[in-house]
Design a protein around this motif. Structure first.
Motif, mmCIF file in Angstrom:
data_model
loop_
_atom_site.group_PDB
_atom_site.id
_atom_site.type_symbol
_atom_site.label_atom_id
_atom_site.label_comp_id
_atom_site.label_asym_id
_atom_site.label_seq_id
_atom_site.Cartn_x
_atom_site.Cartn_y
_atom_site.Cartn_z
ATOM 1 N N TYR A 129 23.689 -33.884 19.814
ATOM 2 C CA TYR A 129 22.990 -32.617 19.614
ATOM 3 C C TYR A 129 22.094 -32.755 18.393
ATOM 4 C CZ TYR A 129 26.711 -31.222 22.741
ATOM 5 O OH TYR A 129 27.574 -31.152 23.810
ATOM 6 N N LEU A 130 21.007 -32.013 18.380
ATOM 7 C CA LEU A 130 19.992 -32.149 17.336
ATOM 8 C C LEU A 130 19.734 -30.832 16.637
ATOM 9 C CD1 LEU A 130 17.366 -34.224 19.374
ATOM 10 C CD2 LEU A 130 19.196 -35.100 17.906
ATOM 11 N N THR A 131 19.439 -30.915 15.345
ATOM 12 C CA THR A 131 19.047 -29.722 14.608
ATOM 13 C C THR A 131 18.254 -30.141 13.379
ATOM 14 O OG1 THR A 131 19.830 -27.641 13.653
ATOM 15 C CG2 THR A 131 21.107 -29.616 13.144
ATOM 16 N N GLU A 132 17.611 -29.167 12.756
ATOM 17 C CA GLU A 132 16.834 -29.435 11.549
ATOM 18 C C GLU A 132 17.740 -29.450 10.322
ATOM 19 O OE1 GLU A 132 13.178 -27.261 10.931
ATOM 20 O OE2 GLU A 132 13.209 -26.613 13.034
ATOM 21 N N ARG A 133 17.242 -30.115 9.289
ATOM 22 C CA ARG A 133 17.949 -30.108 8.008
ATOM 23 C C ARG A 133 17.564 -28.816 7.273
ATOM 24 N NH1 ARG A 133 20.031 -34.538 5.164
ATOM 25 N NH2 ARG A 133 20.471 -34.121 2.971
ATOM 26 N N TYR A 162 19.405 -24.994 6.129
ATOM 27 C CA TYR A 162 20.717 -24.346 5.976
ATOM 28 C C TYR A 162 21.041 -23.404 7.138
ATOM 29 C CZ TYR A 162 21.192 -26.123 1.205
ATOM 30 O OH TYR A 162 21.318 -26.937 0.098
ATOM 31 N N THR A 163 20.109 -22.537 7.465
ATOM 32 C CA THR A 163 20.366 -21.534 8.510
ATOM 33 C C THR A 163 20.515 -22.180 9.877
ATOM 34 O OG1 THR A 163 19.126 -19.883 7.261
ATOM 35 C CG2 THR A 163 19.533 -19.437 9.599
ATOM 36 N N LYS A 164 19.546 -23.035 10.245
ATOM 37 C CA LYS A 164 19.563 -23.647 11.576
ATOM 38 C C LYS A 164 20.731 -24.620 11.737
ATOM 39 C CE LYS A 164 14.594 -23.183 12.370
ATOM 40 N NZ LYS A 164 13.316 -23.896 12.622
ATOM 41 N N PHE A 165 21.006 -25.386 10.680
ATOM 42 C CA PHE A 165 22.104 -26.343 10.759
ATOM 43 C C PHE A 165 23.439 -25.616 10.931
ATOM 44 C CE2 PHE A 165 25.634 -28.619 8.897
ATOM 45 C CZ PHE A 165 25.518 -29.881 9.448
ATOM 46 N N THR A 166 23.658 -24.585 10.144
ATOM 47 C CA THR A 166 24.922 -23.841 10.210
ATOM 48 C C THR A 166 25.134 -23.248 11.591
ATOM 49 O OG1 THR A 166 24.759 -23.301 7.854
ATOM 50 C CG2 THR A 166 26.273 -21.980 9.186
ATOM 51 N N GLU A 167 24.088 -22.660 12.162
ATOM 52 C CA GLU A 167 24.213 -22.038 13.478
ATOM 53 C C GLU A 167 24.512 -23.089 14.552
ATOM 54 O OE1 GLU A 167 24.542 -19.324 16.396
ATOM 55 O OE2 GLU A 167 24.463 -18.984 14.218
ATOM 56 N N LYS A 168 23.842 -24.238 14.463
ATOM 57 C CA LYS A 168 24.088 -25.297 15.442
ATOM 58 C C LYS A 168 25.507 -25.845 15.315
ATOM 59 C CE LYS A 168 22.184 -27.825 18.705
ATOM 60 N NZ LYS A 168 21.444 -27.293 19.860
ATOM 61 N N ALA A 169 25.948 -26.052 14.080
ATOM 62 C CA ALA A 169 27.307 -26.545 13.854
ATOM 63 C C ALA A 169 28.336 -25.550 14.375
ATOM 64 C CB ALA A 169 27.531 -26.802 12.365
ATOM 65 N N LYS A 170 28.068 -24.269 14.172
ATOM 66 C CA LYS A 170 28.974 -23.221 14.650
ATOM 67 C C LYS A 170 29.097 -23.253 16.174
ATOM 68 C CE LYS A 170 29.486 -18.162 14.654
ATOM 69 N NZ LYS A 170 30.835 -18.103 14.075
ATOM 70 N N GLN A 171 27.977 -23.352 16.860
ATOM 71 C CA GLN A 171 27.979 -23.394 18.327
ATOM 72 C C GLN A 171 28.721 -24.625 18.848
ATOM 73 O OE1 GLN A 171 23.844 -23.260 19.399
ATOM 74 N NE2 GLN A 171 23.583 -21.111 18.817
ATOM 75 N N LEU A 172 28.507 -25.750 18.205
ATOM 76 C CA LEU A 172 29.121 -26.996 18.667
ATOM 77 C C LEU A 172 30.633 -27.000 18.418
ATOM 78 C CD1 LEU A 172 28.813 -29.716 19.933
ATOM 79 C CD2 LEU A 172 28.034 -30.645 17.739
ATOM 80 N N LEU A 222 26.439 -34.583 16.086
ATOM 81 C CA LEU A 222 25.359 -33.679 15.693
ATOM 82 C C LEU A 222 24.431 -34.411 14.734
ATOM 83 C CD1 LEU A 222 23.986 -30.923 15.601
ATOM 84 C CD2 LEU A 222 25.565 -30.277 13.769
ATOM 85 N N PHE A 223 23.205 -34.669 15.193
ATOM 86 C CA PHE A 223 22.147 -35.262 14.370
ATOM 87 C C PHE A 223 21.387 -34.163 13.625
ATOM 88 C CE2 PHE A 223 21.104 -39.413 16.795
ATOM 89 C CZ PHE A 223 21.693 -40.163 15.800
ATOM 90 N N TYR A 224 20.962 -34.429 12.407
ATOM 91 C CA TYR A 224 20.054 -33.494 11.730
ATOM 92 C C TYR A 224 19.090 -34.281 10.849
ATOM 93 C CZ TYR A 224 23.253 -34.115 7.765
ATOM 94 O OH TYR A 224 24.028 -34.648 6.769
ATOM 95 N N SER A 225 17.909 -33.697 10.645
ATOM 96 C CA SER A 225 16.893 -34.372 9.842
ATOM 97 C C SER A 225 15.832 -33.379 9.404
ATOM 98 C CB SER A 225 16.244 -35.500 10.656
ATOM 99 O OG SER A 225 15.174 -36.086 9.935
ATOM 100 N N SER A 226 15.253 -33.643 8.240
ATOM 101 C CA SER A 226 14.124 -32.829 7.790
ATOM 102 C C SER A 226 12.851 -33.233 8.523
ATOM 103 C CB SER A 226 13.933 -32.985 6.274
ATOM 104 O OG SER A 226 13.794 -34.356 5.944
ATOM 105 N N ASP A 227 12.849 -34.434 9.112
ATOM 106 C CA ASP A 227 11.725 -34.917 9.913
ATOM 107 C C ASP A 227 12.146 -34.852 11.383
ATOM 108 O OD1 ASP A 227 9.557 -36.114 11.039
ATOM 109 O OD2 ASP A 227 9.548 -37.870 9.708
#
Length: 289
Positions: A111-115, A117-127, A87-92
């Motif tokens: 998998y990709l998501t934004e840095r 809190y809300t979006k990262f947590t949801e993506k991590a949960k799904q994965l 799971l990749f994440y970044s503010s950019d």
């Protein structure tokens, strides 16, 4: 997968990591798994730590410390056949997408998501749910249960030894000793009863062989050894087993490994076979298959 869910997490900001780790821990615990999260930054990256594929998930900040970037690390991981989901994440986010999409060949299993809190947590949960669900088949379940119960059974013997050492009162020790004697006596009674019943049947041999508890595998192998000798001598069945007999052949090729593997503790990567340390790797899997 066993009782732990192992994550390797590349992140150089302690505050963000500590806050998000609390959420990820909670997600893992919903599956009744124990979170086992190891944090590293870009400087900590060592490819040889990942070659065992021991992690269930790798979480990675795209832009790491000291000029390393997540896509560079992932590319190195893929070249070494490490197929753990990432799971990749970044503010950019745009820069991250552009860098990853330009890689040739493309990276699979990421998998990709934004840095955020809300979006990262949801993506991590799904994965995490996806990874756990993927492991929930009967083969993994059997391995998980056998692994943990074998460890439990080994510990029970040690626990009994410890209890015996702690107990001081001789009457208490006599009570436990008498209990063990009674257990053995009950087993003896069962065997005698089995023989008596078998002798009254039309075929005593089949009756004893069909009993679930009368014979151990070692007992059946000894009888089979004798049967193969008789068949070879009197019925001209080809002698396909070496002179040591089928029982020894079985234990040498399969039985010894089965016994060692059934008592393997979680995390152990070798077993001792005939005084030699054998690594549990692809070669052993192929050998046993």
């Amino acid at each position: 997968m066993n009782t732990k869910f192992k994550i390797l997490w590349f992140e150089d900001q302690s505050t963000w990591f500590n806050m998000e780790k609390i959420r990820v821990d909670s997600i893992i615990q919903e599956h009744f798994l124990v979170p086992d999260i190891e944090r590293k930054d870009g400087d900590d990256f060592a490819l040889d730590e990942l070659t065992s594929n021991d992690y269930d998930l790798i979480i990675m900040d795209y832009q790491l410390a000291e000029g390393n970037t997540g896509d560079t690390i992932v590319s190195a991981i893929r070249k070494n056949s490490i197929l753990t989901d990432i799971l990749f994440y970044s503010s950019d986010e745009k820069r991250m997408l552009s860098a990853i999409s330009s890689m040739m060949p493309p990276i699979d299993g990421f998998y990709l998501t934004e840095r955020d809190y809300t979006k990262f947590t949801e993506k991590a949960k799904q994965l995490i749910e996806k990874i756990v669900k993927r492991s929930e088949d009967v083969v993994n379940l059997r391995g998980f249960v056998l692994d943990n119960t074998s460890s439990f059974e080994v510990r029970i013997k040690s626990i009994l030894d410890t209890c015996w050492d702690i107990i001081i009162d001789e009457n208490d020790k006599k009570h436990l000793t008498d209990m063990l004697k009674q257990i053995l006596a009950n087993q003896s009674k069962h065997i005698i009863s089995t023989i008596e019943k078998a002798e009254k049947t039309e075929c005593c041999f089949s009756s004893i062989n069909d009993d679930k508890y009368a014979l151990r595998i070692a007992d059946r192998l000894e009888v089979l050894d004798r049967a193969l000798v008789l068949l070879s001598k009197k019925h001209h069945i080809p002698d396909i087993i070496d002179q040591d007999g089928f029982k020894n052949y079985y234990y040498k090729k399969v039985g010894t490994y089965r016994n060692k593997l059934s008592h393997l503790k979680l995390g152990e990567k070798t077993i001792s076979v005939d005084g030699q340390e054998v690594t549990i790797n692809q070669e052993l899997h192929r050998q046993l298959r």
